[in-house]
Design an enzyme around this catalytic site. Sequence first.
Site, short mmCIF file in Angstrom:
data_model
loop_
_atom_site.label_atom_id
_atom_site.label_comp_id
_atom_site.label_asym_id
_atom_site.label_seq_id
_atom_site.Cartn_x
_atom_site.Cartn_y
_atom_site.Cartn_z
N SER A 19 -22.03 -34.33 38.69
CA SER A 19 -21.57 -34.12 37.10
C SER A 19 -23.76 -32.96 37.12
O SER A 19 -24.29 -32.37 35.77
CB SER A 19 -22.13 -35.17 36.22
OG SER A 19 -23.14 -35.84 36.45
N ASN B 233 -25.38 -45.19 32.00
CA ASN B 233 -24.52 -46.27 31.79
C ASN B 233 -24.97 -46.02 29.75
O ASN B 233 -24.18 -44.46 28.71
CB ASN B 233 -23.47 -47.41 31.08
CG ASN B 233 -22.80 -47.04 32.90
OD1 ASN B 233 -22.71 -45.82 33.10
ND2 ASN B 233 -22.57 -48.59 33.48
N THR C 286 2.24 -14.59 -0.71
CA THR C 286 2.53 -15.67 -0.31
C THR C 286 3.74 -15.29 0.79
O THR C 286 4.54 -14.49 0.30
CB THR C 286 3.34 -17.19 -1.35
OG1 THR C 286 4.44 -16.18 -2.04
CG2 THR C 286 1.96 -17.00 -2.67
N HIS C 287 4.34 -15.68 2.26
CA HIS C 287 5.02 -14.89 2.66
C HIS C 287 4.73 -14.15 3.36
O HIS C 287 5.39 -13.87 3.79
CB HIS C 287 6.43 -15.62 2.62
CG HIS C 287 6.81 -17.25 1.44
ND1 HIS C 287 7.50 -17.53 2.22
CD2 HIS C 287 6.63 -16.95 0.73
CE1 HIS C 287 7.58 -19.03 1.54
NE2 HIS C 287 7.09 -18.12 0.76
N LYS D 70 -8.13 4.78 19.60
CA LYS D 70 -8.44 3.41 19.59
C LYS D 70 -9.19 2.59 18.89
O LYS D 70 -10.28 3.14 19.80
CB LYS D 70 -7.53 2.47 20.28
CG LYS D 70 -6.19 2.89 20.49
CD LYS D 70 -5.07 2.26 19.81
CE LYS D 70 -5.20 1.13 19.41
NZ LYS D 70 -3.99 0.01 20.28
N GLU E 67 -9.72 -10.63 17.14
CA GLU E 67 -8.69 -10.92 18.41
C GLU E 67 -9.09 -12.35 18.76
O GLU E 67 -8.54 -13.50 19.16
CB GLU E 67 -7.98 -10.46 19.33
CG GLU E 67 -7.74 -9.15 18.15
CD GLU E 67 -7.06 -7.89 18.44
OE1 GLU E 67 -6.04 -7.62 19.57
OE2 GLU E 67 -8.08 -7.14 19.08
N TYR F 122 -18.12 -48.52 30.52
CA TYR F 122 -18.24 -47.48 30.82
C TYR F 122 -17.08 -47.29 32.73
O TYR F 122 -16.97 -48.52 33.57
CB TYR F 122 -19.60 -47.63 31.72
CG TYR F 122 -19.81 -45.74 32.09
CD1 TYR F 122 -20.05 -44.41 31.75
CD2 TYR F 122 -19.78 -45.79 34.03
CE1 TYR F 122 -19.95 -43.39 31.73
CE2 TYR F 122 -19.36 -44.99 33.88
CZ TYR F 122 -19.69 -43.30 33.80
OH TYR F 122 -20.17 -42.26 34.15
N LYS G 39 -18.65 -34.42 28.90
CA LYS G 39 -19.69 -32.86 28.90
C LYS G 39 -19.09 -32.05 28.93
O LYS G 39 -19.61 -31.04 27.69
CB LYS G 39 -20.97 -33.28 29.85
CG LYS G 39 -21.53 -34.43 29.67
CD LYS G 39 -22.18 -35.09 30.20
CE LYS G 39 -22.37 -36.21 31.49
NZ LYS G 39 -21.48 -37.46 31.18
N1 ARG Z 1 -23.24 -38.83 34.81
C1 ARG Z 1 -22.79 -40.03 34.93
C2 ARG Z 1 -21.94 -39.92 33.27
O1 ARG Z 1 -22.09 -39.07 33.21
C3 ARG Z 1 -23.61 -41.07 33.82
C4 ARG Z 1 -22.78 -42.68 34.43
C5 ARG Z 1 -23.28 -43.11 35.66
N2 ARG Z 1 -22.94 -43.95 35.40
C6 ARG Z 1 -22.23 -45.00 36.65
N3 ARG Z 1 -23.00 -46.39 36.49
N4 ARG Z 1 -21.59 -44.41 37.42
O2 ARG Z 1 -21.08 -40.24 32.91
#
Ligand code: ARG
Length: 465
Positions: A22, A109, A154-155, A282, A289, A316, A324
Site C-alpha cells: 500500500s 492494525n 416542476t417536471h 462553441k 458537466e 482485521y 484508502k
Molecule cells: N497496509 C495495511 C492496511 O492498509 C496496514 C495494516 C496491515 N496489517 C496487517 N496485519 N497486515 O490496512
Amino acid sequence: MKLWGGRFKKKTDELVEEYTASLPFDRRLYKCDIRGSIVHANMLAKCGIISRDEASKMVNGLREIERDIKEGKFSFDIADEDIHMAIERALIEKIGPIGGKLHTARSRNDQVVTDLRLFLKNEILTVGNLLVGLQQVLLELAEKNIGIIMPGYTHLQRAQPVFFSHHLMAYFFMFQRDFKRLKCCYKWMDSMPLGSGALAGTSFPIDREFVAKELGFYKVGENSLDAVSDRDFVVDFLAVASLLMVHLSRFCEELVLWSTEEFGFIELDEAYTTGSSIMPQKKNPDVAELIRGKSGRVFGHLMGMLTVLKGLPLAYNRDLQEDKEALFDAVDTVKMTLKVFTGMLAFLKPNPKKMKMATERGYLVATDMADYLTGKGLPFREAHEVVGKIVSFCLEKGCSFDQLNLGDYRKFSPQFDEDIFEIVKVENSVESKISQGGTSSNRVREQFGIAAKLIAEEEKWLRAH
Ligand code: ARG
C-alpha cells in the site's frame, strides 16, 4: 529482510510484493503516522515501558524522518509494504535497535486505523471550510440579484414564477444539511483505536486516555476488536460526500441547461468554460458537466467500500487496505470540485431579461388566477376548472392572459373583477407568496438572515476544531 520475516524461509514473490503493497498510496499518511508514533513513544516512557531517553531518541528520529519525507529525501522501497513499516525501518536505521522498541504494545492494525481517523478528521475540516466558502458565494449571489424573476419548474415544465434568489437559496439549504452531516461524521469518527493492539488489547500497562488526549480524540475506542476492524467512519464520510456531490451535480445540471441558447438564463464566465476542437463558435460548460460526471466516482467509492466490508469476519482483514485509495480519491474529488464550483459561481452572470421573458409565456400565473377565484368564494377545485378552460381558450387563440379583457374573463366566471389584471402580473404573483419559506421578496430576505446566522455558526464550529 522483512520486519516480519522471522518465521519465513522464502523470499516474497515480487508480484505479491507489488500486489500487497500500500506504500504507493498510503505514504500520504506519513504525517499522521509519525504524529501517532511520537505520542505512542511518549506514552510508553510515561508508563515506564521504555526509558525517557529511549523515547526522546525515537521522537527525534521520527521528526527527522518527517523532514526527510517532506523534503523528498526519503527513499521509499516497495518491499517495506506500507508507510508504517517504511517509517519503522527508517527509524531503526537512524537510531539503531532502540527504534525496534517503538512497536511495543502496538500493531499495524490499530496504527493504520488511527492514522486514517487523524487524516480524515483533518480533511473534514478542510472540506467544511470549502463548503462554507461556497455557501458564502451563493448567499452573496442571491443577495446581489434579489429582484430577478424566473420561472419555477416542476417536471421541467414552467410552473410558477419565483425569484432567482429563492431558487439559489434552495441550494444553500442543501449545502447547509451537508455541513451538518459533515459535523456528525466528524463526531462519529472521533474515537481513538491505538492500544487495541492486533485485536485483543495488550498486556503492557499502557495509558490510552493519554494517547487520545494528545492526539485530540474525544474518547478511547471501547472494544479492541471493533476498533481495529471498524471502517464505518469511512463509509459515513463517503455517504456524506456522495450526497454533497448529488447536490453539486443537480446544481450543475441546471447551470448546463440555463447556459444553453434555448434558456439563456445565465452566462458562465469564459474562464470556466472550454471550446471545441472543431466548432469554432462553441463555448461549452465542461466544468459543470465534469462535476456532474465526477459525482459518479464518489458514489462508486461508497458502493465499493460497503462491498469490501460486508463479508468481513472480525477483526482485521487485509481487505481493509482497500479503504484508502477510495477515501483519498473521494476527498480529493470533493475538495477540487468545491473549489472549482465556487469559482464558477462567483463569476456567473444572470440574464434577468431572458428569465423574465420565460415567465411571460406558459401561463405561470394560472394558479394565482385560481387562488383569486377561491378568494372570492369559489371552491378551489371549481376555480381550477374555470382557469383550465381559460388556458385552453388562450391556447386556441394563441394569446396570453395579458391579452384578455374583463369581458373575456367574465365569460368564464362572473366573479372576475378589474383587480384580476393586477393578479396576473408576474411581479405580483411572486410577491403574493408570503407564506413562511415562500418566494416573496420579504421571505427570501428572511432566508438571507437565517443563512448568515448559519454561516456564522459553521465558522464558529470550524474554529473550535
Ligand atoms: N497496509 C495495511 C492496511 O492498509 C496496514 C495494516 C496491515 N496489517 C496487517 N496485519 N497486515 O490496512
